[in-house]
Design a protein around this motif. Structure first.
Motif, short mmCIF file in Angstrom:
data_model
loop_
_atom_site.label_atom_id
_atom_site.label_comp_id
_atom_site.label_asym_id
_atom_site.label_seq_id
_atom_site.Cartn_x
_atom_site.Cartn_y
_atom_site.Cartn_z
N SER A 1 0.89 -1.15 0.00
CA SER A 1 0.00 0.00 0.00
C SER A 1 0.93 1.20 0.00
CB SER A 1 -0.89 0.00 1.24
OG SER A 1 -0.20 0.54 2.34
N GLN B 1 1.44 3.26 2.09
CA GLN B 1 1.37 3.74 3.47
C GLN B 1 2.41 4.80 3.83
OE1 GLN B 1 -1.09 3.00 5.51
NE2 GLN B 1 -0.24 4.43 6.98
N LYS C 1 2.22 8.08 1.76
CA LYS C 1 1.12 9.02 2.04
C LYS C 1 1.35 9.73 3.37
CE LYS C 1 -2.37 5.67 3.72
NZ LYS C 1 -3.77 5.31 3.66
N ARG D 1 0.19 -7.83 -2.77
CA ARG D 1 0.51 -8.64 -1.58
C ARG D 1 0.60 -10.10 -1.97
NH1 ARG D 1 -3.31 -5.38 2.82
NH2 ARG D 1 -2.51 -3.38 2.14
N GLN E 1 -6.84 -0.01 -4.16
CA GLN E 1 -7.39 0.64 -2.97
C GLN E 1 -7.72 2.09 -3.26
OE1 GLN E 1 -4.50 0.41 0.22
NE2 GLN E 1 -5.27 -1.57 0.89
N HIS F 1 -2.55 -3.96 12.73
CA HIS F 1 -2.80 -3.22 11.49
C HIS F 1 -1.47 -3.02 10.78
CE1 HIS F 1 -5.79 -1.23 9.07
NE2 HIS F 1 -4.94 -0.25 8.87
N HIS F 2 -0.75 -1.99 11.12
CA HIS F 2 0.62 -1.85 10.66
C HIS F 2 1.39 -1.04 11.68
CE1 HIS F 2 -0.68 2.07 9.49
NE2 HIS F 2 -1.43 1.62 8.50
N GLY G 1 -10.07 0.00 5.94
CA GLY G 1 -9.57 0.13 7.31
C GLY G 1 -8.48 1.16 7.37
N GLY G 2 -8.26 1.65 8.56
CA GLY G 2 -7.18 2.63 8.72
C GLY G 2 -6.96 2.93 10.18
N ARG H 1 -2.30 7.89 13.05
CA ARG H 1 -0.88 7.49 12.96
C ARG H 1 -0.08 8.05 14.13
NH1 ARG H 1 -3.05 4.49 8.95
NH2 ARG H 1 -3.50 5.72 7.12
N MET I 1 -7.01 6.00 5.84
CA MET I 1 -7.55 4.65 5.66
C MET I 1 -7.49 4.29 4.19
SD MET I 1 -11.71 4.91 6.07
CE MET I 1 -11.93 3.16 5.75
N ALA I 2 -7.80 3.06 3.93
CA ALA I 2 -7.89 2.63 2.53
C ALA I 2 -9.14 1.76 2.38
CB ALA I 2 -6.65 1.84 2.15
N1 ASP Z 1 -2.35 1.07 4.39
C1 ASP Z 1 -3.43 0.50 5.15
C2 ASP Z 1 -3.89 -0.77 4.47
O1 ASP Z 1 -3.60 -0.98 3.31
C3 ASP Z 1 -4.60 1.40 5.27
C4 ASP Z 1 -4.28 2.59 6.09
O2 ASP Z 1 -3.94 2.44 7.27
O3 ASP Z 1 -4.43 3.69 5.58
O4 ASP Z 1 -4.56 -1.59 5.05
#
Ligand code: ASP
Length: 575
Positions: free
Chosen positions: A189, A191, A194, A213, A227, A437-438, A474-475, A478, A520-521
């Motif tokens: 993504s 991520q 952005k 992925r 996305q 999430h990340h 989801g998002g 940050r 989010m995406a």
């Molecule tokens: N990059 C995240 C995802 O692909 C979405 C986000 O947190 O903006 O799930």
């Protein structure tokens, strides 16, 4: 090429008009002296009547024709067709191109196997029902561009050839010809890009972004997907979600004319797991999970005494169809989730029956009947063990029954936010801590102390939009504090050195006045799938891969020449 209009632009009001149409032969009926042809163009079908059959050229299915003729009222209208009241009496037929016999029937109803459809995808896409999916997909994009621009977002493209980053899923790597041994990674993504655009001061960004992925594929997953990727600065969670709800409302309205009621309700991750056994609950039907831990507080049954969780569901009115085989299948399901088995109890003649009854006291039996308000012919399914297996198992069984018993009304939509996800989870097999999430997700302020004591207890400012049991997006808010970001990397087992090599540029950027930001995406493919009313994500992707990650049409992935490998400095290991 001369053409006066599309097929479905004509109606009774045009009777008598001379027209020139183009399209494909969808069907031909030869009635001896007269031939009827259904001519298909992008808009739909028009019946063509050829009066002097003996003078007509050879016409077969999927030939491309240009037809000159006169619009006329049909003797017998066909109410099923948009143009069913009229037909075009042909003056002249020009066969623009011929076609081989197609390997699949070009019509909404087709019995072709999916593998054949994917191999001849250009023919499969000629089917009107398939084109409708792409109209919906296109409308989602147009609506998104319009809505987000009206809300001061700008679209920025970010690189496809990026640096490898351990965001979660496995990456696709692209070898560098100029730097042997080094690789670009295709973005999972955009991520980090952005977030850097927020550091750069863009404030509101979006991109309809291709993402990659390398994960196991499922009916609702593809290795390359799209996305609607979004990032904003200076908004708190609810301010941000309100803007996103507006977008979803517009998308539903413009694609299927459905008026989503706002604001969407919010359910915590904890509640979703407890009631539905999943973080993407399909809340259109009941059969909710019940926590039976306290009901079994005094149990003498060894497994239940020590179980981390004991939960159950009640399925109405299926005791008579719950054969031994059904119970065996449920047990197989439990094993798939790493559990030894499960208990199935039936309510028959006002009494609980089933092999497990012998382990229950009279009090427990009565309590179970009361807990689930059981009626005759209901069953309950109970599972005990680690909660991260028990709840998902019952969640999956619940879903199967929901579908099987037709408890989900067609064309109904249920949208909600699932919020407050844990920051981290432990991998079931390895016990390793990973980001839910990340790693850029911000822990809730009140949970910061857990980072030093028990990080798995920390919840995050994370949200998923769930539609009909699908995670449609989801998002998170940050992290904008470099110290917290470093701490999260350390919890994830990345040393300072690894952080520097992998994310150095990103962590450094956080030091230059990073605004609070959130994003989010949305999964564009999933949205198109839900709105198009299909459960197969491949239906809404023009040239998708099959479940083995292969494109049956082009054959990708394919071997490459020795010369190509040599240029890239790659030697293939022979197994
Ligand atoms: N990059 C995240 C995802 O692909 C979405 C986000 O947190 O903006 O799930």
């Amino acid at each position: 090429m001369e053409r006066t209009c599309r097929n479905t632009e004509l109606s009774l009001a045009d009777v008598g008009k001379k027209v020139t149409l183009v399209g494909w032969v969808s069907k031909k009926r030869n009635l001896g002296s007269i031939i009827f042809v259904d001519l298909r163009d992008r808009s739909g079908i028009m019946q063509i009547m050829i009066k002097e059959a003996d003078k007509a050229p050879d016409i077969r299915n999927e030939y491309v024709l240009q037809v000159e003729g006169t619009v006329s009222r049909r003797e017998v209208a066909n109410p099923k067709m948009k143009t069913g009241e009229i037909e075009v009496i042909a003056d002249k037929i020009n066969v623009v191109n011929t076609a081989k016999t197609t390997p699949l029937i070009i019509a909404d109803e087709t019995d072709a196997l999916e593998e054949v459809r994917l191999k001849y995808r250009y023919l499969d896409l000629r089917r009107p029902c398939m084109q409708r999916f792409f109209d919906i997909r296109d409308e989602i994009k147009i609506t998104t561009h319009k809505y987000l621009h009206e809300h001061q977002f700008i679209e920025v493209e970010t690189p496809m050839l990026a640096a490898s980053s351990p965001e979660g899923a496995k990456e696709y790597l692209v070898p560098s010809r100029l730097h042997h041994g080094s690789f670009y990674a295709l973005p999972q993504s955009p991520q980090m890009f952005k977030q850097l655009l927020m550091v750069a001061g863009f404030e509101r960004y979006y991109q309809i972004a291709r993402c990659f992925r390398d994960e196991d594929l499922r009916a609702d997953r593809q290795p390359d997907f799209t996305q609607i990727d979004i990032e904003t600065s200076f908004l708190d969670q609810n301010q941000f979600l309100t803007i996103m709800e507006g977008l979803i409302h517009e998308i539903f309205m413009n694609t299927i004319g459905y008026d989503v009621k706002l604001p969407l309700r919010q359910m915590t991750y904890k509640e979703a797991m407890e009631r539905y056994g999943t973080d993407k609950p399909d809340t259109r039907f009941g059969i909710e999970l019940h926590n039976l831990k306290s009901l079994f507080a005094d149990t003498t049954f060894e497994t239940y005494k020590t179980a981390d969780a004991i939960r159950g569901i009640c399925v109405p009115n299926v005791a008579d169809t719950t054969s031994r085989k059904v119970v065996d299948n449920l047990t197989v399901e439990a094993k798939k989730f790493g559990l030894g088995g499960l208990a199935v109890l039936k309510m028959e003649n006002e009494e609980l029956t089933g092999g497990f009854v012998k382990f229950l006291t009279e009090g427990e039996k009565a309590a179970l009947i009361k807990e689930f308000a059981m009626k005759n012919n209901d069953i309950i399914i109970i599972s005990a063990g680690p909660d991260n297996r028990v709840s998902p198992l019952l969640g999956a069984i619940r879903l199967q029954y929901g579908k099987q018993l037709g408890l989900i009304k067609p064309n109904t939509y249920d949208l909600l936010w699932v919020i407050d996800f844990p920051m981290f989870e432990r991998e079931i097999e390895t016990g390793e801590i990973v980001a839910t999430h990340h790693p850029f997700t911000r822990p809730r302020d009140e949970d910061l102390p857990y980072l030093d004591t028990d990080p798995t207890k920390a919840l995050s400012y994370a949200y998923d939009i769930v539609i009909n049991g699908y995670e449609a997006g989801g998002g998170t808010l940050r992290i904008y504090d470099q110290n917290i970001q470093k701490k999260i990397f350390n919890i994830l087992g990345l040393s300072d050195e690894e952080v520097q090599t992998k994310f150095g540029y990103f962590v450094n950027a956080l030091q230059y006045g990073t605004p609070p930001h959130a994003g989010m995406a949305f999964g564009l493919d999933r949205l198109a799938m839900i709105l198009g009313g299909t459960e197969n994500i491949r239906d809404v992707i023009a040239f998708p891969k099959n479940l083995a990650g292969v494109c049956p049409m082009s054959g990708a992935p394919t071997p490459v020449t020795d010369k190509q490998l040599e240029d890239l400095g790659i030697i293939i290991k022979k197994d």
